[in-house]
Structures are given as structure tokens and as C-alpha cells.
Design a protein around this motif. Structure first.
Motif, PDB file in Angstrom:
ATOM      1  N   VAL A  80       1.911  12.382  -7.778  1.00  0.00           N
ATOM      2  CA  VAL A  80       1.965  13.129  -6.374  1.00  0.00           C
ATOM      3  C   VAL A  80       1.467  12.097  -5.432  1.00  0.00           C
ATOM      4  O   VAL A  80       2.156  11.910  -4.177  1.00  0.00           O
ATOM      5  CB  VAL A  80       1.259  14.349  -6.330  1.00  0.00           C
ATOM      6  CG1 VAL A  80       1.480  15.080  -5.082  1.00  0.00           C
ATOM      7  CG2 VAL A  80       2.178  15.277  -7.414  1.00  0.00           C
ATOM      8  N   GLU A  81       0.265  11.467  -5.662  1.00  0.00           N
ATOM      9  CA  GLU A  81      -0.415  10.825  -4.370  1.00  0.00           C
ATOM     10  C   GLU A  81       0.396   9.634  -4.226  1.00  0.00           C
ATOM     11  O   GLU A  81       0.656   9.119  -2.977  1.00  0.00           O
ATOM     12  CB  GLU A  81      -1.927  10.349  -4.793  1.00  0.00           C
ATOM     13  CG  GLU A  81      -2.880  11.660  -4.646  1.00  0.00           C
ATOM     14  CD  GLU A  81      -2.802  12.308  -3.264  1.00  0.00           C
ATOM     15  OE1 GLU A  81      -2.872  11.411  -2.284  1.00  0.00           O
ATOM     16  OE2 GLU A  81      -2.598  13.450  -3.104  1.00  0.00           O
ATOM     17  N   GLU A  82       0.984   8.869  -5.175  1.00  0.00           N
ATOM     18  CA  GLU A  82       1.565   7.517  -5.238  1.00  0.00           C
ATOM     19  C   GLU A  82       3.047   7.937  -4.319  1.00  0.00           C
ATOM     20  O   GLU A  82       3.533   7.430  -3.545  1.00  0.00           O
ATOM     21  CB  GLU A  82       2.054   7.093  -6.354  1.00  0.00           C
ATOM     22  CG  GLU A  82       1.043   6.284  -6.926  1.00  0.00           C
ATOM     23  CD  GLU A  82       1.171   6.121  -8.417  1.00  0.00           C
ATOM     24  OE1 GLU A  82       0.267   4.857  -8.797  1.00  0.00           O
ATOM     25  OE2 GLU A  82       1.892   6.394  -9.297  1.00  0.00           O
ATOM     26  N   TRP A  83       3.716   9.256  -4.668  1.00  0.00           N
ATOM     27  CA  TRP A  83       4.911   9.599  -3.705  1.00  0.00           C
ATOM     28  C   TRP A  83       4.462   9.686  -2.243  1.00  0.00           C
ATOM     29  O   TRP A  83       5.191   9.482  -1.330  1.00  0.00           O
ATOM     30  CB  TRP A  83       5.366  10.851  -4.352  1.00  0.00           C
ATOM     31  CG  TRP A  83       6.363  10.533  -5.490  1.00  0.00           C
ATOM     32  CD1 TRP A  83       6.326  11.424  -6.684  1.00  0.00           C
ATOM     33  CD2 TRP A  83       7.690  10.050  -5.618  1.00  0.00           C
ATOM     34  NE1 TRP A  83       7.317  10.762  -7.614  1.00  0.00           N
ATOM     35  CE2 TRP A  83       8.086  10.122  -6.957  1.00  0.00           C
ATOM     36  CE3 TRP A  83       8.155   9.266  -4.520  1.00  0.00           C
ATOM     37  CZ2 TRP A  83       9.275   9.571  -7.234  1.00  0.00           C
ATOM     38  CZ3 TRP A  83       9.380   8.645  -5.088  1.00  0.00           C
ATOM     39  CH2 TRP A  83       9.803   8.797  -6.384  1.00  0.00           C
ATOM     40  N   ARG A  84       3.388  10.247  -1.961  1.00  0.00           N
ATOM     41  CA  ARG A  84       2.712  10.352  -0.712  1.00  0.00           C
ATOM     42  C   ARG A  84       2.606   9.246  -0.200  1.00  0.00           C
ATOM     43  O   ARG A  84       2.937   8.946   1.104  1.00  0.00           O
ATOM     44  CB  ARG A  84       1.660  11.237  -0.760  1.00  0.00           C
ATOM     45  CG  ARG A  84       1.843  12.811  -1.076  1.00  0.00           C
ATOM     46  CD  ARG A  84       0.602  13.635  -0.970  1.00  0.00           C
ATOM     47  NE  ARG A  84       1.070  15.022  -1.360  1.00  0.00           N
ATOM     48  CZ  ARG A  84      -0.028  15.838  -2.063  1.00  0.00           C
ATOM     49  NH1 ARG A  84      -1.110  15.398  -2.503  1.00  0.00           N
ATOM     50  NH2 ARG A  84       0.506  17.063  -2.368  1.00  0.00           N
ATOM     51  N   GLY A  85       1.941   8.142  -0.492  1.00  0.00           N
ATOM     52  CA  GLY A  85       1.626   6.945  -0.164  1.00  0.00           C
ATOM     53  C   GLY A  85       3.207   6.076   0.100  1.00  0.00           C
ATOM     54  O   GLY A  85       3.109   5.411   1.070  1.00  0.00           O
TER      55      GLY A  85
ATOM     56  N   GLU B  16       0.921  -1.098  -0.017  1.00  0.00           N
ATOM     57  CA  GLU B  16      -0.001  -0.102   0.095  1.00  0.00           C
ATOM     58  C   GLU B  16       0.847   1.143   0.016  1.00  0.00           C
ATOM     59  O   GLU B  16       1.652   1.555   1.197  1.00  0.00           O
ATOM     60  CB  GLU B  16      -0.921   0.139   1.211  1.00  0.00           C
ATOM     61  CG  GLU B  16      -1.929   1.138   1.242  1.00  0.00           C
ATOM     62  CD  GLU B  16      -2.941   1.133   0.032  1.00  0.00           C
ATOM     63  OE1 GLU B  16      -3.175   2.066  -0.339  1.00  0.00           O
ATOM     64  OE2 GLU B  16      -3.333  -0.010  -0.438  1.00  0.00           O
ATOM     65  N   PRO B  17       0.933   2.004  -0.958  1.00  0.00           N
ATOM     66  CA  PRO B  17       0.339   1.720  -2.234  1.00  0.00           C
ATOM     67  C   PRO B  17       0.820   0.551  -3.133  1.00  0.00           C
ATOM     68  O   PRO B  17       2.238   0.022  -2.840  1.00  0.00           O
ATOM     69  CB  PRO B  17       0.653   3.162  -3.173  1.00  0.00           C
ATOM     70  CG  PRO B  17       1.898   3.545  -2.577  1.00  0.00           C
ATOM     71  CD  PRO B  17       1.949   2.952  -1.175  1.00  0.00           C
TER      72      PRO B  17
ATOM     73  N   TYR C 237       5.802   7.716   0.800  1.00  0.00           N
ATOM     74  CA  TYR C 237       6.546   8.338   1.903  1.00  0.00           C
ATOM     75  C   TYR C 237       5.970   7.835   3.179  1.00  0.00           C
ATOM     76  O   TYR C 237       6.568   7.490   4.186  1.00  0.00           O
ATOM     77  CB  TYR C 237       6.334   9.834   1.953  1.00  0.00           C
ATOM     78  CG  TYR C 237       6.860  10.758   2.889  1.00  0.00           C
ATOM     79  CD1 TYR C 237       8.167  10.932   3.102  1.00  0.00           C
ATOM     80  CD2 TYR C 237       5.889  11.213   4.027  1.00  0.00           C
ATOM     81  CE1 TYR C 237       8.570  11.407   4.369  1.00  0.00           C
ATOM     82  CE2 TYR C 237       6.403  11.825   4.942  1.00  0.00           C
ATOM     83  CZ  TYR C 237       7.628  11.936   5.180  1.00  0.00           C
ATOM     84  OH  TYR C 237       8.205  12.750   6.242  1.00  0.00           O
ATOM     85  N   ARG C 238       4.463   7.867   3.456  1.00  0.00           N
ATOM     86  CA  ARG C 238       3.713   6.997   4.466  1.00  0.00           C
ATOM     87  C   ARG C 238       4.281   5.782   4.538  1.00  0.00           C
ATOM     88  O   ARG C 238       4.488   5.586   5.769  1.00  0.00           O
ATOM     89  CB  ARG C 238       2.343   7.085   4.160  1.00  0.00           C
ATOM     90  CG  ARG C 238       1.805   8.793   4.293  1.00  0.00           C
ATOM     91  CD  ARG C 238       0.201   8.754   4.282  1.00  0.00           C
ATOM     92  NE  ARG C 238      -0.452   8.176   3.358  1.00  0.00           N
ATOM     93  CZ  ARG C 238      -0.626   9.077   2.001  1.00  0.00           C
ATOM     94  NH1 ARG C 238      -0.287  10.245   2.086  1.00  0.00           N
ATOM     95  NH2 ARG C 238      -1.242   8.549   0.835  1.00  0.00           N
TER      96      ARG C 238
END
Length: 148
Positions: free
Chosen positions: A97-102, A17-18, A104-105
Motif C-alpha cells: 500500500v505504501e509503495e502504491w502511494r509512492g 522514489e520509491p 501515485y505521488r
């Protein structure tokens, strides 16, 4: 955790995830030079030589810790990075961008990897050195699954 290798022999780790395969390293000059050679792009073309004047290459065998950034490609335009990803093969692309954030999380949540927002660069660097041995221990236990 499973990991794979791209066509240049560099490792990718599979995240649940992701749901992505993510490179364990930034794009190295060695990887990028495989791409250049395969596409018959030479240093005489001038384009890559300009990038090297900004961030000179370091020998992968003889670099010092102070030169570590010189192992990686910097200064690529998004279209150039996409061209490299396309060269890697079907399904390779730059994360959104959303995948990079995922991503990172995900790495924030890995047990034993400590990082707090607001830390100074020195504090982050010190934690990175501490975390490196923890990551090496975890990656030594990763299940290898050949790709292709």
C-alpha cells in the motif's frame, strides 16, 4: 528515466522514489494468457473463462476506444495476481500500500501531468487524453536498458 521489459515483452519504468520498477500498463489479457499457457491452464478449466464473462476480451489489433478496458485483466484475487508476479521471475511482486502511494505521488509530480483531487471522471478522462501526448513525448526520450 530507464525502462525494462518483462518476460512477456511489456515495459516497466524505473522510479527513483520509491525505488521500484513499475509496469506502464495494467496487466493485459495477452500477458496473462502467456502465463496461463506456460502453466498449461486452459480455458476449459473454467476459472479464466468466468473472468472473461465478466470482462470479455478485445482484440489488441482491432479494439475500439470504448473497448479499451477489455484489453486488461480484472477480477483476479490477490493470490492469483501474486502467482502471476512470481511467474514473471525473481523480484517481481505486488506493491505494498505504501509503495502504491509512492507510485501515485511520483506520477503526480511528473511535469506536465495535471490532476487535481475532486475532479469528475469526465475531467480526469479529458486530462488523461491531454497528458497522453505528453507521456508519449517523455517515453520517447526514455533510455532503454535491456533486462536479464
Amino acid at each position: 528515466m530507464e525502462y525494462y521489459f518483462d518476460r512477456t515483452g511489456f515495459p516497466y519504468v524505473k522510479l527513483e522514489e520509491p525505488a521500484l520498477l513499475v509496469s506502464l500498463f495494467p496487466l493485459t489479457k495477452l500477458q496473462f494468457e502467456y502465463y496461463l499457457a506456460d502453466n498449461q491452464i486452459t480455458l476449459e478449466d473454467g476459472w479464466y473463462q468466468e473472468l472473461l464473462t465478466i470482462n470479455p476480451a478485445a482484440s489488441p489489433q482491432n479494439f475500439t476506444p470504448e473497448e479499451r478496458e477489455h484489453l486488461f485483466v480484472t477480477g483476479l484475487l490477490p493470490s492469483e495476481a501474486e502467482a502471476y508476479a512470481n511467474w514473471l521471475g525473481e523480484g517481481y511482486r505486488l506493491p505494498t500500500v505504501e509503495e502504491w502511494r509512492g507510485i501515485y505521488r511520483y506520477f503526480q509530480s511528473v511535469d506536465g501531468l495535471d490532476h487535481q483531487s475532486g475532479q469528475t471522471q469526465e475531467e480526469v478522462s479529458a486530462l488523461a487524453l491531454q497528458n497522453q501526448s505528453r507521456l508519449e513525448t517523455e517515453t520517447a526520450q526514455i533510455k532503454y536498458t535491456p533486462s536479464g
